[in-house]
Design a protein around this motif. Structure first.
Motif, PDB file in Angstrom:
ATOM      1  N   ALA A 127       0.842  -1.199   0.000  1.00 29.48           N
ATOM      2  CA  ALA A 127       0.000   0.000   0.000  1.00 29.48           C
ATOM      3  C   ALA A 127       0.874   1.244   0.000  1.00 29.48           C
ATOM      4  CB  ALA A 127      -0.935   0.010   1.206  1.00 29.48           C
ATOM      5  N   VAL A 128       0.436   2.250  -0.704  1.00 33.34           N
ATOM      6  CA  VAL A 128       1.120   3.539  -0.733  1.00 33.34           C
ATOM      7  C   VAL A 128       0.065   4.632  -0.593  1.00 33.34           C
ATOM      8  CG1 VAL A 128       1.028   3.701  -3.263  1.00 33.34           C
ATOM      9  CG2 VAL A 128       2.742   5.013  -2.009  1.00 33.34           C
ATOM     10  N   GLY A 129       0.408   5.659   0.165  1.00 38.02           N
ATOM     11  CA  GLY A 129      -0.490   6.792   0.333  1.00 38.02           C
ATOM     12  C   GLY A 129      -0.072   7.945  -0.549  1.00 38.02           C
ATOM     13  N   LEU A 228      -2.927   9.807   1.558  1.00 35.27           N
ATOM     14  CA  LEU A 228      -1.665  10.009   2.261  1.00 35.27           C
ATOM     15  C   LEU A 228      -1.876  10.065   3.774  1.00 35.27           C
ATOM     16  CD1 LEU A 228       1.374  10.683   2.207  1.00 35.27           C
ATOM     17  CD2 LEU A 228       0.724  13.106   2.008  1.00 35.27           C
ATOM     18  N   GLU A 229      -2.916  10.762   4.220  1.00 32.76           N
ATOM     19  CA  GLU A 229      -3.155  10.873   5.661  1.00 32.76           C
ATOM     20  C   GLU A 229      -3.385   9.507   6.304  1.00 32.76           C
ATOM     21  OE1 GLU A 229      -4.646  12.486   3.344  1.00 32.76           O
ATOM     22  OE2 GLU A 229      -4.296  14.635   3.639  1.00 32.76           O
ATOM     23  N   THR A 230      -4.021   8.600   5.563  1.00 33.05           N
ATOM     24  CA  THR A 230      -4.253   7.252   6.093  1.00 33.05           C
ATOM     25  C   THR A 230      -2.940   6.502   6.260  1.00 33.05           C
ATOM     26  OG1 THR A 230      -6.390   7.229   4.961  1.00 33.05           O
ATOM     27  CG2 THR A 230      -5.533   5.124   5.734  1.00 33.05           C
ATOM     28  N   ALA A 231      -2.053   6.607   5.250  1.00 35.21           N
ATOM     29  CA  ALA A 231      -0.755   5.938   5.337  1.00 35.21           C
ATOM     30  C   ALA A 231       0.067   6.490   6.490  1.00 35.21           C
ATOM     31  CB  ALA A 231      -0.001   6.105   4.017  1.00 35.21           C
ATOM     32  N   VAL A 232       0.043   7.818   6.682  1.00 38.34           N
ATOM     33  CA  VAL A 232       0.778   8.437   7.789  1.00 38.34           C
ATOM     34  C   VAL A 232       0.231   7.935   9.120  1.00 38.34           C
ATOM     35  CG1 VAL A 232       1.270  10.615   8.946  1.00 38.34           C
ATOM     36  CG2 VAL A 232       1.405  10.480   6.457  1.00 38.34           C
ATOM     37  N   ARG A 233      -1.071   7.853   9.244  1.00 36.55           N
ATOM     38  CA  ARG A 233      -1.693   7.408  10.500  1.00 36.55           C
ATOM     39  C   ARG A 233      -1.341   5.951  10.801  1.00 36.55           C
ATOM     40  NH1 ARG A 233      -6.507   5.004  10.993  1.00 36.55           N
ATOM     41  NH2 ARG A 233      -7.230   5.739   8.958  1.00 36.55           N
ATOM     42  N   ILE A 234      -1.393   5.088   9.795  1.00 35.84           N
ATOM     43  CA  ILE A 234      -1.077   3.665  10.002  1.00 35.84           C
ATOM     44  C   ILE A 234       0.381   3.506  10.422  1.00 35.84           C
ATOM     45  CG2 ILE A 234      -0.836   1.447   8.825  1.00 35.84           C
ATOM     46  CD1 ILE A 234      -3.243   2.257   7.090  1.00 35.84           C
TER      47      ILE A 234
END
Length: 426
Positions: A127-129, A228-234
């Motif tokens: 996965a990539v954000g 992107l915000e989802t990837a940062v949060r994960i």
């Protein structure tokens, strides 16, 4: 000499030399037809490479951190927020879109009905954000942003991945063919910080529902693309790096600005991820090389046709020496005589060029029909293997004309130099 008189004389000459004119036009048609056919095939295959297999935007520059560089050793070469601001401020850069990989493994397990077929499958997921602005034209449902608690994560899939699924995976597993519109709204579970094949770095496993909201050329090929915000949060929840980005896509104001932007990026200790662009260029170069070799062979055929025309017209001029002498004796100028020979060649060249181009177009149509019917449905199979822009079609006819006039040059000079007194005296 008036045009109507010239056309009558040319018709009479060609009617008298039907066999020679036919074989001359046939030679021209062979060369022109082969050239137009191979050029059309090269352009068609090249278009598939550029538009389907390796779609690239000439304005985009993908920046990645340098693996080993002097800049990274001195604290540079990292894609943090400050570096992104510097990239965005470079001359010629219109915008910059950040990317961040989900830096923990992820898996998906699906057990249920998959578009009318029972499917049970588990697999690793990458996965990539990305920022919403990079893919805003490809989102077909909802908003591409970090969802609220309990809501599914919006995800984009690659159009190329969809093509590979339809042409390889689906036939092998007897699964249905899918279109980009069909998969919109499809949901599947993903477990982050879990792997079937590798050890995780510790930390809690997080389960989430993911929902496909569209397909994009800019989405990750072998995985899913999420906000992107989802990837940062994960990443932050898993205790891994959530401050440095994996890449930044720069949008140049104009393709001509790209070289300067690339130089400025490298001066900052960063690198350019142009792997797909180089693969497209290398593949296109291979196609161009083969096309050029076949085109050269076709041009050689045209040269042989020009030599044949020169030989045929030289023989015709010798056989019509007295006729040419009579025309000169009654007032025909050397330019008139030269014009008659060149006009005969022009008719042969245009006829051969047009016939060869028409045969090439017809043969391409037949090949496309046969390819559609008998070739297997492989990935990125085009609707047409050929492309015939109008310059290629017009150029084929003009090449036939040029070859004929080139062959007629010396016979026309010889005919114009005929001495009517000596010719008529035998």
């Amino acid at each position: 000499m008036r045009m109507d008189a010239l056309s009558r004389l040319v018709k009479l000459s060609l009617a008298r030399e039907r066999k020679g004119a036919f074989f001359s036009a046939f030679g021209v048609a062979m060369g022109v037809g082969a050239l137009v056919f191979f050029l059309g095939m090269g352009l068609g295959v090249g278009r598939v490479i550029r538009e389907k297999i390796f779609p690239t935007d000439a304005r985009l520059v993908d920046v990645v951190p340098s693996a080993v560089s002097l800049g990274s050793l001195l604290g540079g070469g990292k894609l943090d927020a400050a570096t992104v601001d510097r990239l965005r401020a470079l001359p010629g850069v219109e915008d910059a879109y950040r990317k961040m990989n989900v830096r923990v493994p992820a898996v998906t397990r699906y057990d249920g009905v998959f578009f009318g077929t029972r499917l049970r499958m588990g697999m690793e997921v990458l996965a990539v954000g990305v920022e919403p602005g990079l893919v805003k034209g490809d989102v077909q449902m909802g908003e591409f942003k970090d969802p609220a608690e309990g809501q599914p994560i919006p995800a984009l899939v690659s159009t190329r991945l969809l093509e590979l699924y339809n042409k390889t995976f689906a036939p092998a597993r007897k699964l249905p063919q899918l279109s980009a519109n069909m998969i919109v709204g499809f949901g599947f579970p993903v477990e982050f910080n879990r792997s079937y094949v590798a050890a995780t770095g510790g930390g809690p496993t997080r389960s989430a529902q993911t929902q496909v909201v569209g397909a994009s050329d800019r989405a990750m090929l072998a995985g899913i693309t999420i906000p992107l915000e989802t990837a940062v949060r994960i990443n932050r929840e898993a205790g891994v790096d959530a401050d440095n980005f994996t890449g930044v896509t720069l949008v140049a104001t104009d393709p001509s600005q790209v070289p300067a932007i690339v130089d400025a990026v490298k001066a900052m200790g960063l690198e350019i991820d142009d792997q797909e662009r180089r693969m497209a260029e290398n593949t296109g170069a291979a196609v161009a090389l083969v096309t050029s070799a076949l085109a050269l062979l076709s041009i050689l055929i045209c040269l042989l046709a020009a030599v044949n025309i020169a030989h045929a017209l030289s023989a015709s001029v010798r056989a019509r020496a007295k006729e040419i002498g009579v025309m000169q004796a009654v007032g025909a100028s050397r330019a008139d005589v030269r014009g008659i020979v060149l006009a005969e060649a022009a008719v042969v060249g245009i006829t051969g060029g047009a016939a060869g181009t028409a045969v090439a177009l017809l043969l391409a149509l037949v090949v496309n029909r046969l390819a559609t019917s008998y070739l297997p449905n492989f990935p990125f199979k085009p609707d047409s293997f050929f492309s015939f822009p109008w310059p290629v079609v017009v150029g084929g006819v003009l090449l036939g004309l040029f070859a004929a006039l080139a062959g007629a040059y010396f016979p026309a000079r010889r005919a114009a130099a005929t001495d009517p007194a000596r010719t008529l005296a035998g």
